[in-house]
Scaffold this motif. Structure first.
Motif, PDB file in Angstrom:
ATOM      1  N   SER A 180      27.740  10.252   1.975  1.00 20.26           N
ATOM      2  CA  SER A 180      27.622  11.593   2.540  1.00 20.26           C
ATOM      3  C   SER A 180      26.820  12.454   1.565  1.00 20.26           C
ATOM      4  N   PRO A 181      26.300  13.607   2.006  1.00 18.35           N
ATOM      5  CA  PRO A 181      25.595  14.487   1.069  1.00 18.35           C
ATOM      6  C   PRO A 181      26.444  14.850  -0.142  1.00 18.35           C
ATOM      7  N   GLU A 182      27.731  15.095   0.084  1.00 21.54           N
ATOM      8  CA  GLU A 182      28.613  15.453  -1.035  1.00 21.54           C
ATOM      9  C   GLU A 182      28.731  14.297  -2.029  1.00 21.54           C
ATOM     10  N   GLN A 183      28.902  13.073  -1.511  1.00 22.17           N
ATOM     11  CA  GLN A 183      28.982  11.912  -2.396  1.00 22.17           C
ATOM     12  C   GLN A 183      27.670  11.704  -3.146  1.00 22.17           C
TER      13      GLN A 183
ATOM     14  N   ILE B 217      25.404  13.955  -3.967  1.00 26.91           N
ATOM     15  CA  ILE B 217      25.226  14.988  -4.993  1.00 26.91           C
ATOM     16  C   ILE B 217      26.040  14.658  -6.234  1.00 26.91           C
ATOM     17  N   GLU B 218      27.269  14.180  -6.040  1.00 27.87           N
ATOM     18  CA  GLU B 218      28.095  13.800  -7.188  1.00 27.87           C
ATOM     19  C   GLU B 218      27.519  12.583  -7.901  1.00 27.87           C
TER      20      GLU B 218
END
Length: 270
Positions: free
Chosen positions: A231-234, A236-237
């Motif tokens: 996902s975008p959140e994953q 970015i991390e």
């Protein structure tokens, strides 16, 4: 880590130009088809490349004016007709392992594609990071023409990410040839050059990449592959962690001091 400069493959040509490895299939009289042995040796070579400390980029080049005509009709297709399911699955897994090895070798791969680039040859070009072609290059995912599905060696996962779902569906359902101009307009080819120039341009690009921060380039390649499933959140991390790792390299410190002192920057890959 290991050196690959002295590699002597039996089923393809291998040459080192500085820190760039040059690979080309070596059956130009038949437009460079793949065999069981060349599949396996290429897979093993790209697997080993992940641990090579003398290779920073790869050019997969053409030979005799053609890139690759896919699986050899007599040496692969014929024997496959006689195999049972267990042997067939072992073969298809082995061919897929070549793509996996290319994706995870930690080295940027540039395909220099002249002439015919079809079947598994089109897959090898697809699995490369960058692709340079010529106006005469013809690329085809021909699997439906021999009664097979278009979903071979990761084509249904990777090709849509390069050229889009609808265009990939067109090529994979029909098995038609993609012209060089289509390939360039759709983003399959990064650039088109005359046949007399394309390999030199690919080598020049590879040398430019190899002269960069090779450790960080390996991180970039890893993230390009892994983030397909994030996902975008994953993502970015993951990129935050990757960039923090790169900030501990000596190349990062070298870049800082070169900028401050107005000196020429030379990356060393550590």
């Amino acid at each position: 880590m290991k050196s690959m400069a002295s590699l002597e493959p039996k089923h393809f040509r291998w040459q080192m130009q500085g820190r760039v490895a040059l690979i080309r299939l070596d059956r130009p009289e038949r437009k460079n088809p793949l065999t069981f042995d060349s599949y396996a040796e290429l897979r093993d070579t790209f697997r080993a490349m992940a641990y090579a400390d003398d290779v920073d980029a790869v050019v997969f080049a053409s030979n005799g004016g053609n890139f690759c005509s896919g699986g050899d009709v007599h040496e692969i297709i014929g024997p496959l007709v006689q195999m049972d399911m267990k042997a067939l699955l072992a073969f298809t897994r082995m061919t897929g392992d070549l793509v996996k090895a290319m994706l995870h070798c930690n080295k940027p791969i540039i395909a220099s594609v002249e002439g015919i680039c079809v079947g598994a040859g089109a897959i090898i070009a697809m699995a490369s990071d960058l692709r340079l072609g010529t106006p005469e290059t013809k690329t085809g995912f021909l699997f439906t023409r021999v009664g097979l599905a278009g979903c071979d060696m990761g084509a249904c996962a990777i090709l849509p990410r390069i050229i889009g779902q609808g265009r990939a569906a067109d090529l994979l359902y029909t098995g038609r040839m993609m012209s060089a101009e289509e390939g360039y307009q759709w983003g399959f080819f990064n650039s088109l050059y005359p046949p007399s120039e394309v390999e030199a341009q690919a080598l020049q690009l590879a040398q430019r990449i190899a002269a960069g921060p090779s450790f960080a380039n390996g991180i970039t390649k890893t993230q390009l592959a892994h983030e397909w499933n994030m996902s975008p959140e994953q993502a970015i991390e993951a990129e935050a962690q990757a960039q923090a790792i790169c900030m501990q390299t000596q190349d990062f410190e070298r870049a800082y001091h070169a900028f401050v002192n107005k000196e020429k920057l030379v990356f060393e890959g550590n």
